[in-house]
Design a protein around this motif. Structure first.
Motif, mmCIF file in Angstrom:
data_model
loop_
_atom_site.group_PDB
_atom_site.id
_atom_site.type_symbol
_atom_site.label_atom_id
_atom_site.label_comp_id
_atom_site.label_asym_id
_atom_site.label_seq_id
_atom_site.Cartn_x
_atom_site.Cartn_y
_atom_site.Cartn_z
ATOM 1 N N ARG A 148 0.831 -1.215 0.000
ATOM 2 C CA ARG A 148 0.000 0.000 0.000
ATOM 3 C C ARG A 148 0.864 1.264 0.000
ATOM 4 O O ARG A 148 0.600 2.216 -0.717
ATOM 5 C CB ARG A 148 -0.891 -0.046 1.245
ATOM 6 C CG ARG A 148 -2.091 0.840 1.268
ATOM 7 C CD ARG A 148 -3.132 0.388 0.295
ATOM 8 N NE ARG A 148 -3.255 1.409 -0.740
ATOM 9 C CZ ARG A 148 -3.863 1.231 -1.887
ATOM 10 N NH1 ARG A 148 -4.394 0.074 -2.178
ATOM 11 N NH2 ARG A 148 -3.942 2.195 -2.768
ATOM 12 N N LEU A 149 1.913 1.249 0.802
ATOM 13 C CA LEU A 149 2.766 2.427 0.917
ATOM 14 C C LEU A 149 3.369 2.782 -0.442
ATOM 15 O O LEU A 149 3.372 3.934 -0.859
ATOM 16 C CB LEU A 149 3.877 2.163 1.941
ATOM 17 C CG LEU A 149 4.894 3.295 2.122
ATOM 18 C CD1 LEU A 149 4.252 4.500 2.783
ATOM 19 C CD2 LEU A 149 6.097 2.823 2.924
ATOM 20 N N LEU A 150 3.870 1.746 -1.134
ATOM 21 C CA LEU A 150 4.506 1.997 -2.418
ATOM 22 C C LEU A 150 3.481 2.324 -3.499
ATOM 23 O O LEU A 150 3.719 3.150 -4.369
ATOM 24 C CB LEU A 150 5.363 0.793 -2.825
ATOM 25 C CG LEU A 150 6.552 0.537 -1.888
ATOM 26 C CD1 LEU A 150 7.270 -0.728 -2.271
ATOM 27 C CD2 LEU A 150 7.505 1.716 -1.895
ATOM 28 N N VAL A 151 2.331 1.674 -3.425
ATOM 29 C CA VAL A 151 1.278 1.969 -4.401
ATOM 30 C C VAL A 151 0.853 3.428 -4.258
ATOM 31 O O VAL A 151 0.743 4.166 -5.236
ATOM 32 C CB VAL A 151 0.065 1.034 -4.197
ATOM 33 C CG1 VAL A 151 -1.130 1.494 -5.014
ATOM 34 C CG2 VAL A 151 0.433 -0.393 -4.582
ATOM 35 N N ASP A 152 0.683 3.854 -3.022
ATOM 36 C CA ASP A 152 0.277 5.236 -2.780
ATOM 37 C C ASP A 152 1.350 6.227 -3.189
ATOM 38 O O ASP A 152 1.065 7.384 -3.486
ATOM 39 C CB ASP A 152 -0.066 5.431 -1.294
ATOM 40 C CG ASP A 152 -1.370 4.759 -0.915
ATOM 41 O OD1 ASP A 152 -2.120 4.391 -1.840
ATOM 42 O OD2 ASP A 152 -1.638 4.593 0.292
ATOM 43 N N THR A 153 2.594 5.772 -3.183
ATOM 44 C CA THR A 153 3.683 6.649 -3.595
ATOM 45 C C THR A 153 3.731 6.762 -5.109
ATOM 46 O O THR A 153 3.788 7.845 -5.675
ATOM 47 C CB THR A 153 5.026 6.082 -3.077
ATOM 48 O OG1 THR A 153 4.931 5.930 -1.674
ATOM 49 C CG2 THR A 153 6.178 6.992 -3.429
ATOM 50 N N VAL A 154 3.662 5.613 -5.760
ATOM 51 C CA VAL A 154 3.819 5.560 -7.213
ATOM 52 C C VAL A 154 2.641 6.241 -7.921
ATOM 53 O O VAL A 154 2.777 6.771 -9.012
ATOM 54 C CB VAL A 154 3.986 4.081 -7.642
ATOM 55 C CG1 VAL A 154 3.745 3.899 -9.109
ATOM 56 C CG2 VAL A 154 5.373 3.597 -7.257
ATOM 57 N N VAL A 155 1.493 6.248 -7.268
ATOM 58 C CA VAL A 155 0.297 6.784 -7.906
ATOM 59 C C VAL A 155 0.448 8.274 -8.237
ATOM 60 O O VAL A 155 -0.214 8.798 -9.124
ATOM 61 C CB VAL A 155 -0.945 6.525 -7.013
ATOM 62 C CG1 VAL A 155 -1.036 7.532 -5.878
ATOM 63 C CG2 VAL A 155 -2.203 6.528 -7.832
ATOM 64 N N HIS A 156 1.373 8.934 -7.587
ATOM 65 C CA HIS A 156 1.564 10.357 -7.835
ATOM 66 C C HIS A 156 2.352 10.652 -9.100
ATOM 67 O O HIS A 156 2.439 11.795 -9.521
ATOM 68 C CB HIS A 156 2.272 11.007 -6.640
ATOM 69 C CG HIS A 156 1.460 10.982 -5.399
ATOM 70 N ND1 HIS A 156 0.393 11.822 -5.209
ATOM 71 C CD2 HIS A 156 1.512 10.200 -4.301
ATOM 72 C CE1 HIS A 156 -0.162 11.558 -4.040
ATOM 73 N NE2 HIS A 156 0.494 10.575 -3.462
ATOM 74 N N PHE A 157 2.933 9.616 -9.666
ATOM 75 C CA PHE A 157 3.723 9.840 -10.875
ATOM 76 C C PHE A 157 2.891 9.518 -12.114
ATOM 77 O O PHE A 157 2.134 8.555 -12.120
ATOM 78 C CB PHE A 157 4.987 8.982 -10.851
ATOM 79 C CG PHE A 157 5.898 9.317 -9.711
ATOM 80 C CD1 PHE A 157 6.593 10.515 -9.708
ATOM 81 C CD2 PHE A 157 6.032 8.456 -8.634
ATOM 82 C CE1 PHE A 157 7.418 10.843 -8.642
ATOM 83 C CE2 PHE A 157 6.868 8.773 -7.570
ATOM 84 C CZ PHE A 157 7.565 9.970 -7.581
ATOM 85 N N PRO A 158 3.043 10.318 -13.156
ATOM 86 C CA PRO A 158 2.251 10.065 -14.363
ATOM 87 C C PRO A 158 2.669 8.743 -15.020
ATOM 88 O O PRO A 158 3.819 8.322 -14.872
ATOM 89 C CB PRO A 158 2.591 11.253 -15.263
ATOM 90 C CG PRO A 158 3.879 11.768 -14.762
ATOM 91 C CD PRO A 158 3.921 11.484 -13.301
ATOM 92 N N PRO A 159 1.746 8.095 -15.717
ATOM 93 C CA PRO A 159 2.056 6.804 -16.334
ATOM 94 C C PRO A 159 3.190 6.906 -17.351
ATOM 95 O O PRO A 159 3.879 5.931 -17.607
ATOM 96 C CB PRO A 159 0.749 6.424 -17.040
ATOM 97 C CG PRO A 159 -0.304 7.277 -16.448
ATOM 98 C CD PRO A 159 0.361 8.510 -15.951
#
Lengths: 394, 279
Positions: A148-159
């Motif tokens: 969850r921590l990493l998913v929530d982090t990565v979600v801020h970066f554009p695809p």
């Protein structure tokens, strides 16, 4: 030669294949004594992933003793077996995997509800063993976090973002998008997230380094980790040596090995000019807090990876940090060049293509005999080889 | 229905008048056979049959019984015409084809006779649209001569189980091979694609198998490209009857339940691709 694996269907198997498909186009299958290994590597050989399903994962796991067998096939065709992932969970009762060396076919049999039997016979090619050489246990920096921590982090970066830079200090980890030097500074947008150590299950940063690696493969692993709820461990040392992301469970182990950015490799290959052989200081992570972006970028750009065979102390000396701007400028050009060539590795055999990322490893041409006694991955030494000629024959 | 009262006086001119409170009951079933533009309409006192064909190898029929229509008046024993199916469907959905419950498009379909256009009166929320679709010279549908006395093998399955198989079929395979046999594997769908082959086996005693009557082992291949449109019918249906005759011709009959719970049928006929040696 016949290898049979039977298991109650578990979505984790399909998820593993799905996340391997984010890495490369081919799936390497190798039934080993210690379990069924599924592997994949990307075309530029800068990312490698392996899932090992222990014999206990299966209700029945039979492999012929005496000789090893391995094969590879298009990962797409294996994905087709598990096409309707969502409904499979509800309908499949038992999964039967059979690797028949004589008939050259890998058979997936799914026993579904209502007696429906789905049989997929996939043809395959023989292959060398695909084995990345890495040693996560000797890494100076080890972290473990819930997906969850990493998913929530990565979600801020554009695809569209290709690479992220991760920096660590004793207390914090910074994750930011990697901005190309060529990019116009005025237009570039910088996103940086700071994660405190208490958000992690385990946080041990001995070497305060910054590494830059591809986001795509990390996303692939996150899909898997999120669906299984397994914590992700991150191991890395310094720029240029691979970062290892792993998920472990009683019956399965997944390791993603990603090359990290190292500009020295492309320079050395070109024989253009040799920059300093001593490493630059790792950029103090606190620099992120400064406004002096330029100095940070340059510092990172001139960071040097160890040569393929040089053994080096895990911590980098801080001396010798006379960072001249000349090599940095040269780097700019080669990197721009390498961007283009990254996709096409077969284009030129005389002059290996420049790569931003050292291509990792590879034990891919180990003779079969030595394969029998393949040690656990963790016993191997870190190698960041940039050699291109051990590509397995297609 | 304002429509019915409005046009009543003209009715004696029409060879065919058919009204539906919900046009979707017609458009949905027509979608199940939309793979070519030209559709042959054949109306008899029993109802309406719509036929679409492809490559002289595939024929799809949709049957809408007279009872489905709120009004079905036919002057002759047989009224036939041909229209562009895509245009007809566009007209039927002219109000957007909403699926909101309680809102529906009412339809009144009139045809005067040879040479006249097909006239559609569509009404939704008090707005009436009149569409006139030019009819074409009707062609004779192919007679596949598929006669129930020649049927060697027949299986009735719940569509649910076939939907899954059809959605997963390896489309790189040029053919779909259907094996029906009184012994193992009973009912088998096979594909032969780039990456290997795949088989889907349905045991005859499965819950999904409503009826299984096989006299002889038959294996025939059908062009995937021809069978692909039938998945539209499969998606709508609740049961499907798979039959093959002694020549290997395939008949797929789909039982479709419409919004009002009434039953319609869609039928596909397909020629076998080539002879396969029977084991």
């Amino acid at each position: 030669m016949l290898c049979v694996c039977v298991c109650a269907y578990r979505p984790v198997l399909a998820k593993a294949i799905q996340s391997l498909s984010r890495i490369g186009d081919e799936l390497y299958v190798e039934p080993q004594e210690d379990g069924l290994a599924l592997r994949s590597v990307n075309s530029s050989r800068s990312a490698y992933a392996c899932f090992l399903f222990a014999p206990l994962f299966f209700t029945r796991y039979t492999i012929p003793s005496g000789h090893a067998f391995r094969c590879k096939m298009a990962i797409k065709s294996v994905q087709a077996v598990f096409r309707s992932l969502a409904s499979l969970e509800k309908t499949v009762e038992k999964c039967h995997i059979e690797l028949d060396g004589q008939k050259n076919r890998l058979t997936f049999t799914l026993h579904c509800r209502h007696g429906l039997l789905k049989t997929h016979n996939l043809s395959f090619q023989d292959s060398e063993s695909l084995q990345a050489v890495f040693d996560k246990d000797s890494c100076a920096n080890v972290f473990r976090a819930q997906p969850r921590l990493l998913v929530d982090t990565v979600v801020h970066f554009p695809p569209s973002l290709e690479e992220v830079t991760v920096s660590v200090s004793d207390e914090r980890m910074w994750v930011r998008n990697h901005v190309e030097e060529e990019a116009e500074q005025s237009k570039a947008m910088l996103t940086e997230l700071c994660l405190a150590s208490d958000e992690f299950d385990h946080f041990a940063a001995q070497a305060h380094n910054s590494i830059t690696f591809c986001l795509k493969e990390l996303r692939g692993l996150l899909v898997f980790a999120e669906s299984t709820g397994l914590p992700i461990s991150i191991y890395f040392d310094e720029p240029g040596s691979p970062v290892v992301l792993s998920v472990t469970d009683n019956v399965l182990e997944g390791n993603f090995v990603l090359a990290t950015l190292s500009d020295d490799a492309s320079l050395r290959k070109n024989n253009t000019e040799r920059v300093r052989t001593s490493p630059p200081p790792p950029p103090p992570p606190d620099d992120f807090m400064n406004d002096d972006m330029d100095s940070y970028l340059i510092a990172m750009d001139t960071s040097i990876a160890p040569g393929p065979s040089t053994s080096r102390p895990p911590t980098t000396p801080l001396a010798d940090s006379t960072c001249s701007k000349q090599p940095a400028a040269a780097n700019h050009r080669t990197r721009l060049h390498s961007e283009v060539e990254e996709e096409d590795e077969t284009s030129d055999t005389d002059k290996p293509p420049n790569k931003k990322f050292c291509s990792l490893f590879f034990g891919s041409v180990l003779p079969p005999s030595s394969q029998m006694s393949t040690q656990p991955l963790t016993k191997q030494e870190v190698l960041a080889s940039d050699s291109e000629d051990d590509t397995p024959g297609d | 229905m304002p429509l019915s009262t409005q046009s009543q006086p003209d009715d004696e001119h029409y060879a065919l008048v058919a009204s539906l409170d919900n046009a979707r009951n017609l458009s949905n079933i027509l979608k199940a056979i939309t793979f070519k533009d030209h559709a042959i309409f054949t109306a008899t006192p029993n109802g309406l049959k719509v036929t679409v064909e492809d490559s002289k190898c595939l024929q799809a029929n949709a049957f809408i019984q007279a009872e489905i229509f709120q009004e079905f008046t036919i002057k002759e024993d047989l009224v036939g015409f041909q229209v562009n199916l895509t245009v007809l469907l566009d007209c039927l959905n002219i109000f957007g084809g909403t699926t909101v419950p309680g809102v529906s498009t009412a339809l009144r379909m009139c045809y005067r006779g040879y040479g006249y256009p097909l006239t559609l009166f569509l009404e939704e929320g008090g707005v009436v649209t009149v569409c006139k679709i030019n009819t074409e010279e009707p062609e004779d549908p192919i007679d596949f001569d598929f006669c129930s006395t020649n049927v060697t093998n027949k299986a009735i399955l719940l569509s649910e189980s076939l939907k899954e198989a059809f959605s997963e079929l390896d489309m790189t395979s040029e053919v779909l091979q259907i094996t029906m046999s009184p012994s193992q594997p009973y009912f088998r769908l096979s594909t032969f694609g780039n990456s290997g082959n795949a088989h889907y086996d349905y045991p005859k005693d499965s819950d999904m198998m409503e009826l299984f009557r096989c006299t002889k082992t038959q294996t025939h291949r059908y062009k995937m490209s021809l069978l692909k449109p039938s998945t539209k019918a499969l998606a709508l249906s609740c049961k499907v009857s798979v039959r093959t005759d002694s020549r290997g011709f395939l008949s797929l009959q789909y039982l479709v339940r419409n919004d009002d719970g009434q039953i319609c049928f869609v039928e596909y006929y397909c020629c076998p691709d080539e002879e396969v040696e029977e084991e």
